[in-house]
Enzyme design. Sequence first.
Site, PDB file in Angstrom:
ATOM      1  N   PRO A  23      30.395  -0.149 -40.250  1.00 53.75           N
ATOM      2  CA  PRO A  23      30.401  -1.395 -40.503  1.00 53.75           C
ATOM      3  C   PRO A  23      29.417  -1.571 -41.964  1.00 53.75           C
ATOM      4  O   PRO A  23      28.384  -1.004 -41.732  1.00 53.75           O
ATOM      5  CB  PRO A  23      29.558  -2.119 -39.415  1.00 53.75           C
ATOM      6  CG  PRO A  23      29.053  -1.159 -38.564  1.00 53.75           C
ATOM      7  CD  PRO A  23      29.728   0.271 -38.929  1.00 53.75           C
ATOM      8  N   CYS A  25      28.061  -4.610 -44.338  1.00 61.94           N
ATOM      9  CA  CYS A  25      28.102  -6.063 -44.886  1.00 61.94           C
ATOM     10  C   CYS A  25      28.408  -6.146 -46.243  1.00 61.94           C
ATOM     11  O   CYS A  25      28.283  -5.447 -47.026  1.00 61.94           O
ATOM     12  CB  CYS A  25      26.357  -6.514 -44.784  1.00 61.94           C
ATOM     13  SG  CYS A  25      25.796  -6.742 -43.092  1.00 61.94           S
ATOM     14  N   GLN A 100      31.447  -5.139 -35.077  1.00 62.10           N
ATOM     15  CA  GLN A 100      30.045  -5.060 -34.782  1.00 62.10           C
ATOM     16  C   GLN A 100      29.496  -6.384 -34.545  1.00 62.10           C
ATOM     17  O   GLN A 100      29.304  -7.179 -35.574  1.00 62.10           O
ATOM     18  CB  GLN A 100      29.256  -4.168 -35.925  1.00 62.10           C
ATOM     19  CG  GLN A 100      27.824  -3.933 -35.631  1.00 62.10           C
ATOM     20  CD  GLN A 100      26.806  -3.307 -36.731  1.00 62.10           C
ATOM     21  OE1 GLN A 100      27.029  -3.992 -37.486  1.00 62.10           O
ATOM     22  NE2 GLN A 100      26.541  -2.200 -36.604  1.00 62.10           N
ATOM     23  N   TYR A 182      17.235  -5.038 -36.875  1.00 59.62           N
ATOM     24  CA  TYR A 182      17.679  -6.455 -36.289  1.00 59.62           C
ATOM     25  C   TYR A 182      17.147  -6.948 -34.955  1.00 59.62           C
ATOM     26  O   TYR A 182      16.573  -6.236 -34.327  1.00 59.62           O
ATOM     27  CB  TYR A 182      19.230  -6.660 -36.591  1.00 59.62           C
ATOM     28  CG  TYR A 182      19.524  -6.484 -37.915  1.00 59.62           C
ATOM     29  CD1 TYR A 182      18.879  -7.335 -39.197  1.00 59.62           C
ATOM     30  CD2 TYR A 182      20.427  -5.575 -38.472  1.00 59.62           C
ATOM     31  CE1 TYR A 182      19.098  -7.174 -40.330  1.00 59.62           C
ATOM     32  CE2 TYR A 182      20.492  -5.257 -39.991  1.00 59.62           C
ATOM     33  CZ  TYR A 182      19.862  -5.878 -40.890  1.00 59.62           C
ATOM     34  OH  TYR A 182      19.968  -5.874 -42.244  1.00 59.62           O
ATOM     35  N   ARG A 230      25.149   0.350 -31.416  1.00 63.96           N
ATOM     36  CA  ARG A 230      24.361   1.116 -32.792  1.00 63.96           C
ATOM     37  C   ARG A 230      22.855   1.020 -32.663  1.00 63.96           C
ATOM     38  O   ARG A 230      22.320   0.169 -32.098  1.00 63.96           O
ATOM     39  CB  ARG A 230      24.835   0.768 -33.978  1.00 63.96           C
ATOM     40  CG  ARG A 230      24.475   1.599 -35.138  1.00 63.96           C
ATOM     41  CD  ARG A 230      25.269   1.219 -36.444  1.00 63.96           C
ATOM     42  NE  ARG A 230      25.192   2.353 -37.196  1.00 63.96           N
ATOM     43  CZ  ARG A 230      25.528   2.202 -38.513  1.00 63.96           C
ATOM     44  NH1 ARG A 230      25.844   0.971 -39.357  1.00 63.96           N
ATOM     45  NH2 ARG A 230      25.555   3.406 -39.538  1.00 63.96           N
TER      46      ARG A 230
END
Length: 368
Positions: A23, A25, A100, A182, A230
Amino acid sequence: MSILFSPYSLGQLTLKNRIVIAPMCQYSAENGAATDWHMIHLGHLSLSGAGLMFIEATAVEAVGRISPGDLGLWDDATEAALAKVLQAVRKHSPTAVAIQLGHAGRKASVHVPWEGGHSIPLAEGGWKTSAPSAVPFAEGDETPVALDAAGLQRIRDAFADATRRSARLGLDAIEIHAAHGYLLHQFLSPLSNRREDAYGGSLENRMRFPLEIFDIVRAAFPAERPVGVRVSATDWVDGGWDLEQTVAFSRELERRGCAFIHVSSGGLSTKQKITVGPGYQVPFAERIKHETSLPTIAVGLITEPEQAEAIVASGEADLVALARGILYDPRWPWHAAARLGAHVDAPPQYWRSQPRELKTLFNAGKWG
């Protein structure tokens, strides 16, 4: 025979090969909704021949976006926009597609990278961020709000809703984002989690909320479709999240029916000191693979076909993921198959591009 180009199953999902598009962004959504850029970007990569493609980190609520340009899946509008993109991808590509799902927590409300990537002040259109504790990511950032019981429930509900939308969209798998500093990673690391309640302190407590989110997502997604996670295997900071704790977290996920672990590292602290080199994160994936029964995806400076082949052939990981490398070379799987003497899917519109000396490179019918 190339192991990299052999089939592999994540639960009931069988992939045509071991190549994964990580993934990435794109910072190109509008109010969370996919745009023409996503149609071009994902459509393009879906023709690469990879076995599995992950859609970028997708926020489960608007304030969980990293930037104003982040993709989201929190209402009918964002679901409809992504459905349009997926319809086109499905029509022209056999590649499995996963999403994701994540929440940026204290790393939300920043400018897109090509505009500096720094925090957006509230007065300039930024928004108040939330985190396990009122500890900002970087000096000068707005201090996040420590999540209370109502805030935790709001995020639980948001993950459940985004999961149901993912199921309706027909996505083949879900990856929960608990890496790169995150929100869920913020709960895991003692550097960002200073709570004194049931969600902070001990390793068991710091794992509690991420494990709750896994359970919620797993319960809301069809049982035959895999849900993985992840992770950042280490913060690369003394006293932070590390590989030993990651192994413990992976074992707890394994008990709950996790289908795979996608192993990255870093992203939580500006004090991180990373030793970077080809395949520098592969040993983390290897450790998790050997201490659990979970399939692992290795990622990070895996650039050469022979390197990727060696990783899966030696059992260091079960699959390899490419990010920047496949942006640079969107036909990386084709070129890898050519070098490893393997075969790969290609759309019939491109069959004529098969090199004359590689007459069986593409899994194709006759041309002309």
